[in-house]
Design a protein around this motif. Structure first.
Motif, PDB file in Angstrom:
ATOM      1  N   MET A  88      -5.139   2.118  -5.002  1.00 34.09           N
ATOM      2  CA  MET A  88      -4.338   1.802  -4.260  1.00 34.09           C
ATOM      3  C   MET A  88      -3.076   1.079  -4.982  1.00 34.09           C
ATOM      4  O   MET A  88      -4.227  -0.340  -5.570  1.00 34.09           O
ATOM      5  CB  MET A  88      -4.963   1.808  -2.490  1.00 34.09           C
ATOM      6  CG  MET A  88      -3.863   0.978  -2.089  1.00 34.09           C
ATOM      7  SD  MET A  88      -4.308   0.207  -0.334  1.00 34.09           S
ATOM      8  CE  MET A  88      -2.582  -0.423   0.302  1.00 34.09           C
ATOM      9  N   ARG A  89      -2.122   1.218  -4.545  1.00 36.48           N
ATOM     10  CA  ARG A  89      -1.055   0.360  -5.826  1.00 36.48           C
ATOM     11  C   ARG A  89      -1.094  -1.058  -5.373  1.00 36.48           C
ATOM     12  O   ARG A  89      -1.241  -2.066  -6.682  1.00 36.48           O
ATOM     13  CB  ARG A  89       0.267   0.887  -5.442  1.00 36.48           C
ATOM     14  CG  ARG A  89       1.281   0.078  -6.389  1.00 36.48           C
ATOM     15  CD  ARG A  89       2.756   0.506  -5.967  1.00 36.48           C
ATOM     16  NE  ARG A  89       3.037   0.514  -4.922  1.00 36.48           N
ATOM     17  CZ  ARG A  89       3.484   1.056  -4.099  1.00 36.48           C
ATOM     18  NH1 ARG A  89       3.678   2.405  -4.063  1.00 36.48           N
ATOM     19  NH2 ARG A  89       3.892   0.031  -2.417  1.00 36.48           N
ATOM     20  N   ILE A  90      -1.737  -1.900  -4.361  1.00 35.79           N
ATOM     21  CA  ILE A  90      -1.439  -3.308  -3.596  1.00 35.79           C
ATOM     22  C   ILE A  90      -2.988  -3.990  -4.563  1.00 35.79           C
ATOM     23  O   ILE A  90      -2.522  -4.547  -5.027  1.00 35.79           O
ATOM     24  CB  ILE A  90      -1.671  -3.749  -1.729  1.00 35.79           C
ATOM     25  CG1 ILE A  90       0.080  -3.728  -2.176  1.00 35.79           C
ATOM     26  CG2 ILE A  90      -2.498  -4.440  -1.611  1.00 35.79           C
ATOM     27  CD1 ILE A  90       0.062  -4.441  -0.407  1.00 35.79           C
ATOM     28  N   ASP A 110       6.186  -4.856  -1.614  1.00 36.76           N
ATOM     29  CA  ASP A 110       5.966  -4.666  -1.598  1.00 36.76           C
ATOM     30  C   ASP A 110       4.302  -4.589  -0.835  1.00 36.76           C
ATOM     31  O   ASP A 110       3.390  -3.412   0.264  1.00 36.76           O
ATOM     32  CB  ASP A 110       4.862  -4.055  -3.559  1.00 36.76           C
ATOM     33  CG  ASP A 110       5.523  -3.874  -4.437  1.00 36.76           C
ATOM     34  OD1 ASP A 110       6.298  -2.848  -4.044  1.00 36.76           O
ATOM     35  OD2 ASP A 110       5.690  -3.643  -5.225  1.00 36.76           O
ATOM     36  N   LYS A 162       5.211  -2.590   2.511  1.00 33.66           N
ATOM     37  CA  LYS A 162       5.127  -1.173   2.210  1.00 33.66           C
ATOM     38  C   LYS A 162       3.780  -0.870   3.013  1.00 33.66           C
ATOM     39  O   LYS A 162       3.677  -0.153   3.286  1.00 33.66           O
ATOM     40  CB  LYS A 162       5.444  -0.841   0.917  1.00 33.66           C
ATOM     41  CG  LYS A 162       7.174  -0.854   0.911  1.00 33.66           C
ATOM     42  CD  LYS A 162       8.036  -0.365  -0.258  1.00 33.66           C
ATOM     43  CE  LYS A 162       9.230  -0.491  -0.661  1.00 33.66           C
ATOM     44  NZ  LYS A 162       9.476   0.039  -2.083  1.00 33.66           N
ATOM     45  N   GLU A 163       2.981  -1.553   2.537  1.00 34.99           N
ATOM     46  CA  GLU A 163       1.094  -1.635   2.868  1.00 34.99           C
ATOM     47  C   GLU A 163       0.632  -1.895   3.841  1.00 34.99           C
ATOM     48  O   GLU A 163      -0.250  -1.674   3.994  1.00 34.99           O
ATOM     49  CB  GLU A 163       0.822  -2.173   1.778  1.00 34.99           C
ATOM     50  CG  GLU A 163       1.238  -1.436  -0.119  1.00 34.99           C
ATOM     51  CD  GLU A 163       0.435  -0.100  -0.308  1.00 34.99           C
ATOM     52  OE1 GLU A 163      -0.364   0.962   0.549  1.00 34.99           O
ATOM     53  OE2 GLU A 163       1.070   0.443  -1.175  1.00 34.99           O
ATOM     54  N   LYS A 205      -6.252  -3.358   9.413  1.00 32.17           N
ATOM     55  CA  LYS A 205      -5.895  -3.695   8.476  1.00 32.17           C
ATOM     56  C   LYS A 205      -6.133  -4.208   7.408  1.00 32.17           C
ATOM     57  O   LYS A 205      -6.820  -3.548   6.124  1.00 32.17           O
ATOM     58  CB  LYS A 205      -4.024  -3.755   8.630  1.00 32.17           C
ATOM     59  CG  LYS A 205      -3.081  -3.095   7.297  1.00 32.17           C
ATOM     60  CD  LYS A 205      -2.990  -1.749   6.856  1.00 32.17           C
ATOM     61  CE  LYS A 205      -2.732  -1.340   5.406  1.00 32.17           C
ATOM     62  NZ  LYS A 205      -2.435   0.237   5.491  1.00 32.17           N
ATOM     63  N   MET A 255      -7.942  -2.314   3.919  1.00 32.49           N
ATOM     64  CA  MET A 255      -7.460  -2.244   2.328  1.00 32.49           C
ATOM     65  C   MET A 255      -8.551  -3.390   1.580  1.00 32.49           C
ATOM     66  O   MET A 255      -8.930  -2.921   0.338  1.00 32.49           O
ATOM     67  CB  MET A 255      -6.492  -4.097   2.395  1.00 32.49           C
ATOM     68  CG  MET A 255      -5.254  -3.407   2.868  1.00 32.49           C
ATOM     69  SD  MET A 255      -3.925  -4.819   2.599  1.00 32.49           S
ATOM     70  CE  MET A 255      -2.172  -3.492   2.821  1.00 32.49           C
TER      71      MET A 255
END
Length: 208
Positions: A1-3, A72, A75-76, A97, A101
């Motif tokens: 995941m980008r985050i 960002d 967005k997540e 959430k 994550m």
């Protein structure tokens, strides 16, 4: 995941909002405490029944465009992002959430470990095992090849991953540690232990 990738090499995250007036008063006090600790370079995590809050120190955003970091995060799925006077960011999101994550962070650490084990860039590394909260890693290596290479930098990457995971999972910033044990493949004996952030801090002090 980008985050999480951004986290590990910079980062991210989340917060708690309560339902009652008293809970809100407590949250405000805890938020102030979070901001003070952020000045010390700590990540403060606070969990509640419905939401989670994390205040991230400004030092973690060095070299990044803060507006992009905030965009960002939203967005997540981060509900709110507050930029504090000291440069730290406070993220608010649902507990669900946060759980999602943390799951993705764990998957990212595992993926990074597998990549490291199979990468031609670290030829002396033969295997890597770890415990559930990434506070301990055992790196099996060809000792002679390891000691004559730059593969030791890989252990720092593992340590950073483990420290970040623990911080965002609510471990006290004064208590989190990651131990990297180096084991010789031939003898199956551990020949060195490196404890982060203790050893890293010592190295920085000596360098100064």
């Amino acid at each position: 995941m980008r985050i999480f990738r951004t986290i590990l090499i910079s980062l991210l995250l989340l917060n708690l909002a309560s339902c009652s007036t008293n809970e809100k008063e407590d949250n405000k006090k805890q938020s102030e405490k979070s901001k003070e600790e952020a000045k010390e370079g700590n990540v403060e995590v606070e969990k509640g029944l419905l939401n989670v809050e994390i205040t991230i120190p400004a030092s973690m955003f060095e070299g990044q465009d803060i507006n992009t970091v905030i965009a960002d995060a939203k967005k997540e799925g981060v509900k709110e992002v507050t930029q504090n006077e000291d440069g730290s960011l406070t993220y608010k999101m649902s507990k669900a959430k946060h759980k999602e994550m943390m799951k993705e962070m764990k998957e990212s650490v595992i993926a990074s470990v597998e990549e490291m084990k199979n990468s031609e860039d670290y030829q002396s590394i033969k295997d890597i095992t770890y415990n559930n909260d990434f506070s301990e890693f055992t790196v099996v290596v060809d000792k002679a090849a390891f000691e004559n290479s730059m593969d030791g930098f890989a252990t720092m990457g593992l340590a950073m991953s483990g420290m970040m995971y623990q911080l965002y999972n609510g471990v006290d910033p004064d208590k989190y540690k990651v131990t990297i044990s180096l084991k010789d493949e031939a003898t199956q004996k551990v020949f060195d232990d490196v404890v982060y952030p203790d050893d890293l801090n010592e190295e920085q002090t000596e360098a100064e």
